[in-house]
Design an enzyme around this catalytic site. Structure first.
Site, PDB file in Angstrom:
ATOM      1  N   GLU A 127     177.520  -4.585  -4.979  1.00 43.78           N
ATOM      2  CA  GLU A 127     177.180  -4.619  -3.421  1.00 43.78           C
ATOM      3  C   GLU A 127     175.674  -4.348  -3.412  1.00 43.78           C
ATOM      4  OE1 GLU A 127     178.899  -2.128  -0.475  1.00 43.78           O
ATOM      5  OE2 GLU A 127     178.018  -3.347   1.154  1.00 43.78           O
ATOM      6  N   ALA A 268     178.901   5.868  -3.158  1.00 47.80           N
ATOM      7  CA  ALA A 268     180.115   5.554  -3.478  1.00 47.80           C
ATOM      8  C   ALA A 268     180.166   4.123  -3.449  1.00 47.80           C
ATOM      9  CB  ALA A 268     181.164   6.449  -3.237  1.00 47.80           C
ATOM     10  N   GLU A 270     183.272   0.954  -2.760  1.00 47.57           N
ATOM     11  CA  GLU A 270     184.553   0.560  -2.387  1.00 47.57           C
ATOM     12  C   GLU A 270     185.330  -0.634  -3.159  1.00 47.57           C
ATOM     13  OE1 GLU A 270     181.935   0.079  -0.258  1.00 47.57           O
ATOM     14  OE2 GLU A 270     182.223  -1.727   0.971  1.00 47.57           O
ATOM     15  N   ASN A 271     184.774  -0.873  -4.317  1.00 46.64           N
ATOM     16  CA  ASN A 271     185.420  -2.094  -5.103  1.00 46.64           C
ATOM     17  C   ASN A 271     186.830  -1.969  -5.239  1.00 46.64           C
ATOM     18  OD1 ASN A 271     182.649  -2.239  -6.347  1.00 46.64           O
ATOM     19  ND2 ASN A 271     183.214  -0.419  -7.315  1.00 46.64           N
ATOM     20  N   HIS A 303     186.020   7.637   3.425  1.00 47.90           N
ATOM     21  CA  HIS A 303     185.172   6.542   3.437  1.00 47.90           C
ATOM     22  C   HIS A 303     185.480   5.402   2.763  1.00 47.90           C
ATOM     23  CE1 HIS A 303     181.506   4.440   5.273  1.00 47.90           C
ATOM     24  NE2 HIS A 303     181.514   4.022   4.084  1.00 47.90           N
ATOM     25  N   GLU A 304     185.401   5.612   1.387  1.00 51.29           N
ATOM     26  CA  GLU A 304     185.590   4.243   0.531  1.00 51.29           C
ATOM     27  C   GLU A 304     187.142   4.003   0.423  1.00 51.29           C
ATOM     28  OE1 GLU A 304     182.914   3.163  -0.382  1.00 51.29           O
ATOM     29  OE2 GLU A 304     181.686   5.170  -0.100  1.00 51.29           O
ATOM     30  N   GLU A 326     180.458  -0.840   7.783  1.00 52.91           N
ATOM     31  CA  GLU A 326     179.894   0.314   7.531  1.00 52.91           C
ATOM     32  C   GLU A 326     180.146   1.181   8.961  1.00 52.91           C
ATOM     33  OE1 GLU A 326     179.818   1.222   4.674  1.00 52.91           O
ATOM     34  OE2 GLU A 326     179.609  -0.439   3.491  1.00 52.91           O
TER      35      GLU A 326
HETATM   36  N1  TRP Z   1     179.160  -0.050   0.416  1.00 50.57           N
HETATM   37  C1  TRP Z   1     179.057   1.303  -0.067  1.00 50.57           C
HETATM   38  C2  TRP Z   1     179.655   2.442   1.222  1.00 50.57           C
HETATM   39  O1  TRP Z   1     180.696   2.653   1.056  1.00 50.57           O
HETATM   40  C3  TRP Z   1     177.584   1.418  -0.144  1.00 50.57           C
HETATM   41  C4  TRP Z   1     176.685   0.840  -1.146  1.00 50.57           C
HETATM   42  C5  TRP Z   1     175.802  -0.233  -0.804  1.00 50.57           C
HETATM   43  C6  TRP Z   1     176.315   1.019  -2.301  1.00 50.57           C
HETATM   44  N2  TRP Z   1     175.142  -0.710  -1.806  1.00 50.57           N
HETATM   45  C7  TRP Z   1     175.462   0.577  -2.818  1.00 50.57           C
HETATM   46  C8  TRP Z   1     176.752   2.224  -3.109  1.00 50.57           C
HETATM   47  C9  TRP Z   1     174.734   0.472  -4.133  1.00 50.57           C
HETATM   48  C10 TRP Z   1     176.168   2.335  -4.455  1.00 50.57           C
HETATM   49  C11 TRP Z   1     175.026   1.403  -4.921  1.00 50.57           C
HETATM   50  O2  TRP Z   1     178.808   2.721   2.027  1.00 50.57           O
HETATM   51 ZN    ZN Z   2     180.769   2.019   3.461  1.00 49.97          ZN
END
Ligand code: TRP
Ligand code: ZN
Length: 860
Positions: A127, A268, A270-271, A303-304, A326
């Site tokens: 992401e 972190a 969320e994969n 959250h994740e 988010e």
């Molecule tokens: N989507 C992640 C979250 O839970 C955050 C995220 C976005 C992220 N880009 C990232 C985490 C790059 C680590 C590295 O909010």
């Molecule tokens: Zn998030």
């Protein structure tokens, strides 16, 4: 967008078009090697547009190997390979299979995006747009794929090989190699793909869902950390249970995995089924983790996990809508923590955070709506605005329709759009559908930037003997907003007489309240309690009124912020007159707080004196040394006035048991506050208490606070404290992060110390946690960063130049801390400009850094 020179392009919301081509199915194959990993993707490609359009596969930092269509090598004349991808200008048909092969070098990938090496493992971060650094692909969230993943690797190097979904099977490939196959039944965009391989220790637990399914939970860590996962497992199970109880949401696979990674750009990720975590947000035990880090672990694990529904099952149509997942998921994790801990204290923390970090962002050069209109590099928009203000807007919706309707609305939204990529519009209309009416102006919160400033005018109407409170939005009439205003009215003895909620739709509202007596005595009003909408209010109240609210407000959050306002008021007056003004209102309020039977944690927050940044942001005044002098005077005055009280507090809460219960956390926090004040006693006779506290600590919260305080007051014990802390913890990398941070977070001239510390053998500029501990902490210490001679600016600017080559994302986010420089006094803006200009001319200036620099420079 199919241009091959896409790198310099600005992406605009108004230009958004669905992807003309989709790849609903992909077979991925990895032949792992630290230096040369071969990746092959076999896509089912289908046309989504009406007529055939060019097909563009994104790809960056890849070594192209081959391209086949329906099994046959594609004629090189039919496509073009560039730095940003592969363009097939005239695909011959509407549906075909495309096989692409490329090579990458994970060991050299220091950007920590795509496939990279951290410690003894290989892992991914995709992401928002990291997948294109792994393999050529339609790397955009509106392209959802079903993944089948084969990972082949040496058994000795990669005994564990993981990907999303379910483990399907494995094959031996001779004596030394093995391949494993993973399949994810749920279609997902590329940004949710994950792969992890390496020498990892597996720890295990399980959770039974409300429908009786048994979910296997696994946390993978590097060797030596396997004893530190207990709290993370507990947090995960609490989150799973809470989502069932609150929203009826059950986990959807049979396996949920978390991997703790040392080198990680953010918190972190969320994969699907395979969350990757910054190690500091997983690993904890009472010896090495503070109460704050325990609470972050609880919140981030939740959250994740919550993203599994809000983000993964229902995902984004495009990156402009990042706040859809988010903001919503932050709101969900805030609510969860409120339920698990103390709602008032949690809300105080969240509002403090918003005011200290998001309000300034929204008033500075980086200001943007929670739905950005355009971006050059999406990485730059993982901001406190998109996350925390986004969460406030979701909270506002729940305030307007009520939490029960909100629960129904969320369930409705998730079932209606399951498996789809949507926008904030679908979310809002789902909420409106369950209450059966539309909410005027709500959508404007997604388009208007800046924190609304509301002015409050008070007037008396003789005929009716009423007081009229007229609230006016002083901001843009282009985007009128809707507000939820939770308010209360008190008489002069502090009795609550009215408690109510008003929805204010549009630019103004009028609240009429009967006078307290026939003589027209004005009642005291408390507006937007608990920050029921993310707004700023002008100062409409007298010191006397604020002082009463700081004592009697029945809403603990509003009471807390009334006291803060009383303190800010004193600073405003004292800065204005150039001397310490009458301090008695603050002293009286503190005296009163000692007589109340408030919760320990609540009291400790109430008594915490606001920090330098908080005060300066609140007053919009950047004379840091002046503020700091007043601040020290104020703390000393409180300390000497209440020495006895603090000694008693310290004594009463001295014996704590190192467990994570509300009572014990409260004790630790309260005795630390007491110690803090005592240390500011000019006699300095209490320093030995801190030394003792550090030596005898049973919990990291005690140990670390003692050290921080001794550093902050420049105690003669400072050196000893820092050295003995290091000797004790030099083997624990995560604790060392705290050690680095403590030495530069407060006080003047810390750039010199940072310069020494970065040469320490255990500092590593490639590790983002270390960069945050040292460079970010320094840049958030105004006395050192905004030092008049410019030494703070040049130190940080030089580190940004180094980071540009190593990790552009970290370089750009460090640069954002230059945002407030245009407001600084004297030559500072000029010095900052000169330093930033030096970065701008770097030959390899990254897209990330270029965008942020441009924005900040245009404010100078
Ligand atoms: N989507 C992640 C979250 O839970 C955050 C995220 C976005 C992220 N880009 C990232 C985490 C790059 C680590 C590295 O909010
Ligand atoms: Zn998030």
């Amino acid at each position: 967008m199919t241009s091959s020179s896409s790198s310099s392009l600005v992406h605009k919301l108004e230009d958004y078009k669905p992807s003309p081509w989709l790849t609903p199915k992909v077979n991925l194959r990895f032949d792992l090697d630290l230096h040369l990993t071969v990746v092959r993707a076999e896509y089912d490609v289908i046309l989504q547009a009406e007529t055939i359009e060019p097909l563009f596969l994104y790809g960056e930092s890849l070594e192209f190997l081959s391209l086949r269509m329906d099994g046959a090598i594609l004629d090189p004349n039919e496509y073009q390979v560039t730095d940003s991808g592969i363009l097939i200008s005239h695909p011959p048909k509407k549906e075909f299979q495309l096989t692409v092969e490329n090579r990458i070098c994970p060991a050299k990938n220091t950007s920590l995006e795509g496939l990279y090496k951290s410690g003894s493992m290989l892992c991914t971060q995709n992401e928002p747009e990291g997948f294109r650094k792994i393999v050529y692909s339609i790397d955009r969230p509106d392209n959802m794929m079903r993944f089948r993943v084969t990972i082949a690797g040496e058994k000795s190097l990669f005994p564990v090989m993981l990907s999303n979904g379910n483990f399907v099977g494995e094959n031996q490939m001779g004596d030394s190699k093995r391949e494993v196959i993973w399949e994810d039944p749920f279609p997902k965009p590329s940004y949710l793909f994950a792969l992890v391989a390496g020498e990892l220790i597996e720890t295990k637990d399980s959770f039974q869902t409300k429908s009786g399914r048994e979910i296997t939970l696994k946390i993978f860590v590097e060797k030596g950390n396997e004893e530190k996962v207990g709290f993370a497992f507990d947090s995960l199970k609490k989150a799973m249970k809470w989502d069932e109880d609150t929203f009826g949401l059950e986990y959807d696979l049979d396996l949920f995995m978390i991997v703790a990674v040392e080198d990680f750009n953010m918190g972190a990720m969320e994969n699907k089924g395979l969350n990757l975590f910054n190690a500091k947000l997983v690993l904890a035990d009472k010896k090495s983790a503070t109460d704050e880090s325990f609470e972050s672990i609880l919140a981030v694990i939740a959250h994740e996990y919550f993203h599994n529904w809000t983000g993964n099952r229902v995902t984004l149509r495009n990156w402009f809508n990042l706040t859809l997942k988010e903001g919503l998921t932050v709101f969900r994790d805030q609510w969860f923590t409120e339920d698990m801990t103390d709602p008032a204290v949690k809300r105080i923390k969240d509002v403090l955070f918003l005011k200290e970090f998001q309000f300034p962002e929204d008033q500075g050069p980086m200001s943007h709506p929670i739905l950005p209109k355009s971006y050059r590099e999406m990485n730059n928009f993982y901001t406190v605005t998109v996350y925390e203000k986004g969460a406030e807007v979701i909270r506002l919706i729940s305030e307007i329709i009520g939490r029960e309707s909100f629960k129904k609305g969320l369930k409705h939204y998730l079932s209606k759009y399951d498996g789809k990529g949507v926008t904030f519009e679908e979310f809002i209309s789902s909420m409106e559908e369950v209450v059966g009416k539309s909410i005027p102006y709500l959508r404007n919160w997604y388009h208007r930037s800046g924190t609304p400033l509301l002015s409050v005018k008070e007037s008396y109407e003789k005929e009716t003997n009423e007081w009229i409170f007229e609230i006016v939005d002083t901001g843009s009439s282009e985007y009128p907003l809707v507000y939820s205003n939770s308010f209360a009215v008190f008489d002069l003895d502090g009795n609550l007489i009215i408690e109510n909620k008003r929805i204010m739709a549009g630019e103004r509202d009028q609240i009429r309240i009967s006078a307290l007596d026939p003589n027209g005595t004005k009642p005291i009003i408390s507006l937007f309690r608990s920050l029921s909408s993310p707004v700023r209010l002008d100062d409409h109240q007298s010191e006397e009124e604020i002082k009463i609210l700081a004592k009697v407000e029945t809403d603990g959050v509003a009471r807390f912020f009334a006291f803060q306002n009383l303190i800010f008021d004193w600073f405003r007056k004292s800065l204005g007159s150039g001397k310490e003004e009458d301090f008695s209102a603050i002293i009286e309020t503190i005296a009163d707080s000692f007589t109340r039977n408030w919760e320990k944690t609540y009291l400790s927050f109430y008594l915490s004196f606001p920090g330098l940044t908080q005060i300066s942001e609140n007053l919009n005044c950047y004379q840091f040394s002046k503020i700091q002098k007043l601040r020290v005077w104020a703390i000393q005055t409180i300390a000497t006035t209440f020495t006895k009280n603090f000694q008693i507090l310290l004594e009463e809460n001295r014996k704590t048991i190192p467990v994570q219960t509300k009572e014990e956390i409260g004790k630790r926090k309260l005795k630390n506050i007491a110690l803090y004040y005592l240390l500011y006693d000019p006699s300095r006779k209490f320093e030995k208490l801190a030394v003792m506290e550090q030596r005898e600590a049973k919990h990291m919260s005690e140990e670390v606070s003692a050290m921080r305080f001794l550093v902050e007051i420049e105690s003669s014990e400072k050196e000893n404290s820092v050295n003995s802390f290091f000797e004790k913890w030099k083997k624990d990398n995560l604790v060392l992060d705290v050690w680095f941070a403590a030495q530069v977070s407060s006080g003047e001239d810390r750039a010199k110390i940072a310069e020494k510390l970065e040469k320490h053998p255990q500092f590593n500029i490639r590790n983002p946690n270390k960069v945050r501990s040292l460079y970010f902490s320094l840049a958030r210490n105004p006395l050192s960063f905004h030092k008049e001679d410019g030494s703070g600016y040049s130190f940080i600017a030089e580190r940004i130049r180094l980071l540009n080559e190593i990790n552009p994302q970290m370089a750009a986010s460090l640069t954002k801390l230059f945002s407030p420089v245009s407001k600084q006094e004297g030559d500072l803006p000029k010095i900052a400009k000169k330093e930033l200009k030096k970065i701008e001319v770097l030959p390899n200036l990254s897209k990330e850094l270029g965008e942020v620099l441009g924005t900040i420079l245009s404010s100078l």
